[in-house]
Design a protein around this motif. Structure first.
Motif, PDB file in Angstrom:
ATOM      1  N   ALA A  88       0.880  -1.219   0.062  1.00 26.90           N
ATOM      2  CA  ALA A  88       0.022  -0.015  -0.032  1.00 26.90           C
ATOM      3  C   ALA A  88       0.897   1.387   0.034  1.00 26.90           C
ATOM      4  O   ALA A  88       2.068   1.178   0.199  1.00 26.90           O
ATOM      5  N   ASN A  89       0.549   2.293  -0.295  1.00 26.75           N
ATOM      6  CA  ASN A  89       0.833   3.673  -0.213  1.00 26.75           C
ATOM      7  C   ASN A  89       0.498   4.362   1.112  1.00 26.75           C
ATOM      8  O   ASN A  89      -0.734   3.980   1.610  1.00 26.75           O
ATOM      9  N   VAL A  90       1.389   5.103   1.535  1.00 26.82           N
ATOM     10  CA  VAL A  90       0.879   5.911   2.804  1.00 26.82           C
ATOM     11  C   VAL A  90      -0.434   6.576   2.339  1.00 26.82           C
ATOM     12  O   VAL A  90      -0.469   7.409   1.128  1.00 26.82           O
ATOM     13  N   GLY A  91      -1.396   6.781   3.075  1.00 28.94           N
ATOM     14  CA  GLY A  91      -2.706   7.223   2.584  1.00 28.94           C
ATOM     15  C   GLY A  91      -3.727   6.477   2.409  1.00 28.94           C
ATOM     16  O   GLY A  91      -4.919   6.654   2.370  1.00 28.94           O
ATOM     17  N   ASP A  92      -3.291   5.142   2.175  1.00 27.79           N
ATOM     18  CA  ASP A  92      -4.356   4.208   1.438  1.00 27.79           C
ATOM     19  C   ASP A  92      -4.953   3.703   2.906  1.00 27.79           C
ATOM     20  O   ASP A  92      -4.506   3.860   4.045  1.00 27.79           O
ATOM     21  N   THR A  93      -6.441   3.309   2.695  1.00 31.50           N
ATOM     22  CA  THR A  93      -7.040   2.678   3.691  1.00 31.50           C
ATOM     23  C   THR A  93      -7.344   0.978   3.588  1.00 31.50           C
ATOM     24  O   THR A  93      -7.458   0.513   2.248  1.00 31.50           O
ATOM     25  N   ILE A  94      -7.274   0.175   4.574  1.00 31.08           N
ATOM     26  CA  ILE A  94      -7.452  -1.241   4.575  1.00 31.08           C
ATOM     27  C   ILE A  94      -8.590  -1.261   4.992  1.00 31.08           C
ATOM     28  O   ILE A  94      -9.062  -0.942   6.224  1.00 31.08           O
ATOM     29  N   LYS A  95      -9.543  -2.200   4.556  1.00 29.15           N
ATOM     30  CA  LYS A  95     -11.020  -2.510   5.006  1.00 29.15           C
ATOM     31  C   LYS A  95     -10.950  -3.822   5.242  1.00 29.15           C
ATOM     32  O   LYS A  95     -10.625  -4.722   4.292  1.00 29.15           O
ATOM     33  N   PHE A  96     -11.080  -4.458   6.371  1.00 32.22           N
ATOM     34  CA  PHE A  96     -11.153  -5.851   6.790  1.00 32.22           C
ATOM     35  C   PHE A  96     -12.638  -6.033   6.885  1.00 32.22           C
ATOM     36  O   PHE A  96     -13.410  -5.858   7.444  1.00 32.22           O
ATOM     37  N   VAL A  97     -12.948  -7.000   5.801  1.00 29.43           N
ATOM     38  CA  VAL A  97     -14.283  -7.608   5.425  1.00 29.43           C
ATOM     39  C   VAL A  97     -14.486  -8.902   6.292  1.00 29.43           C
ATOM     40  O   VAL A  97     -13.855  -9.969   6.007  1.00 29.43           O
ATOM     41  N   ALA A  98     -15.671  -8.881   7.043  1.00 29.22           N
ATOM     42  CA  ALA A  98     -16.185 -10.046   7.721  1.00 29.22           C
ATOM     43  C   ALA A  98     -16.873 -11.108   6.650  1.00 29.22           C
ATOM     44  O   ALA A  98     -17.976 -11.401   6.968  1.00 29.22           O
ATOM     45  N   THR A  99     -16.184 -11.559   5.569  1.00 24.61           N
ATOM     46  CA  THR A  99     -16.828 -12.553   4.788  1.00 24.61           C
ATOM     47  C   THR A  99     -17.151 -13.694   5.460  1.00 24.61           C
ATOM     48  O   THR A  99     -18.445 -14.453   5.342  1.00 24.61           O
ATOM     49  N   ASP A 100     -16.309 -14.226   6.512  1.00 24.38           N
ATOM     50  CA  ASP A 100     -16.680 -15.333   7.254  1.00 24.38           C
ATOM     51  C   ASP A 100     -16.963 -14.818   8.809  1.00 24.38           C
ATOM     52  O   ASP A 100     -16.122 -13.720   9.118  1.00 24.38           O
ATOM     53  N   ARG A 101     -17.899 -15.542   9.541  1.00 21.27           N
ATOM     54  CA  ARG A 101     -17.849 -14.907  11.153  1.00 21.27           C
ATOM     55  C   ARG A 101     -16.709 -15.619  12.035  1.00 21.27           C
ATOM     56  O   ARG A 101     -16.272 -16.372  11.682  1.00 21.27           O
ATOM     57  N   GLY A 102     -16.690 -14.754  12.947  1.00 24.21           N
ATOM     58  CA  GLY A 102     -15.806 -15.158  13.992  1.00 24.21           C
ATOM     59  C   GLY A 102     -14.325 -14.864  13.938  1.00 24.21           C
ATOM     60  O   GLY A 102     -13.487 -15.215  14.609  1.00 24.21           O
TER      61      GLY A 102
END
Ligand SMILES: [Cu+2]
Length: 166
Positions: free
Chosen positions: A59-73
């Motif tokens: 990633a570049n500085v300034g980017d955002t990571i979104k953690f996606v809860a595709t599976d639960r838990g």
């Protein structure tokens, strides 16, 4: 770090002004959001259970990571030990989709709290990672976490070597 939308927009403005400063990865790109899925099984290798996918993000500085809860838990969390100095650690709740804006260059290790010992870990490489990459790579990991990180850092080494030569 979690920003409010207003802070985030302010930050993007500040970033645009700084865009003339070259970074390791492509310099003049717009900040982007990159998705990392939290999964029970690796999509290409069903034998690998409890994974972040992809487990390495450039990633570049300034980017955002979104953690996606595709599976639960699952969750995404880290501690000050696993991230560059000056960056803020995060801890999502189980099943929570969190967004992390990366405003400090360096290497970030993170994990899923209940599955860390099962090897559910990941790596973010943000801009110039030279400040802490070797330290993070050489840190102590245990059991399945250690095994996964050996594999992750082997691929990260290759990725960074290719950047150097291009
Ligand atoms: Cu998990």
């Amino acid at each position: 770090m979690n920003h409010t939308r207003r802070e985030h927009l302010f930050y993007l403005g500040a970033l645009a002004t700084a865009a003339a400063v070259p970074s390791v990865a492509a310099a003049n790109e717009e900040p982007k959001t990159i998705l990392v899925e939290m999964l029970n099984k690796h999509p290409d290798n069903k034998k690998e259970r409890q994974v972040f996918y992809p487990d390495i993000v450039r990633a570049n500085v300034g980017d955002t990571i979104k953690f996606v809860a595709t599976d639960r838990g699952h969750n995404s969390a880290t501690t000050d030990k696993n991230i560059p100095e000056g960056a803020s650690a995060w801890k999502g709740k189980i099943g929570e989709e969190i967004e992390i804006t990366l405003d400090t260059p360096g290497a970030y290790g993170y994990f899923c709290t209940p599955h860390r010992t099962a090897g559910m870990v990941g790596l973010l490489l943000v801009g110039d990672v030279s400040s802490n990459y070797e330290d993070l790579k050489g840190a102590r990991y245990r059991g399945k976490e250690k095994k996964r990180y050996e594999d992750i850092f082997a691929r990260a080494d290759e990725m960074l070597a290719q950047e150097q030569s291009s």
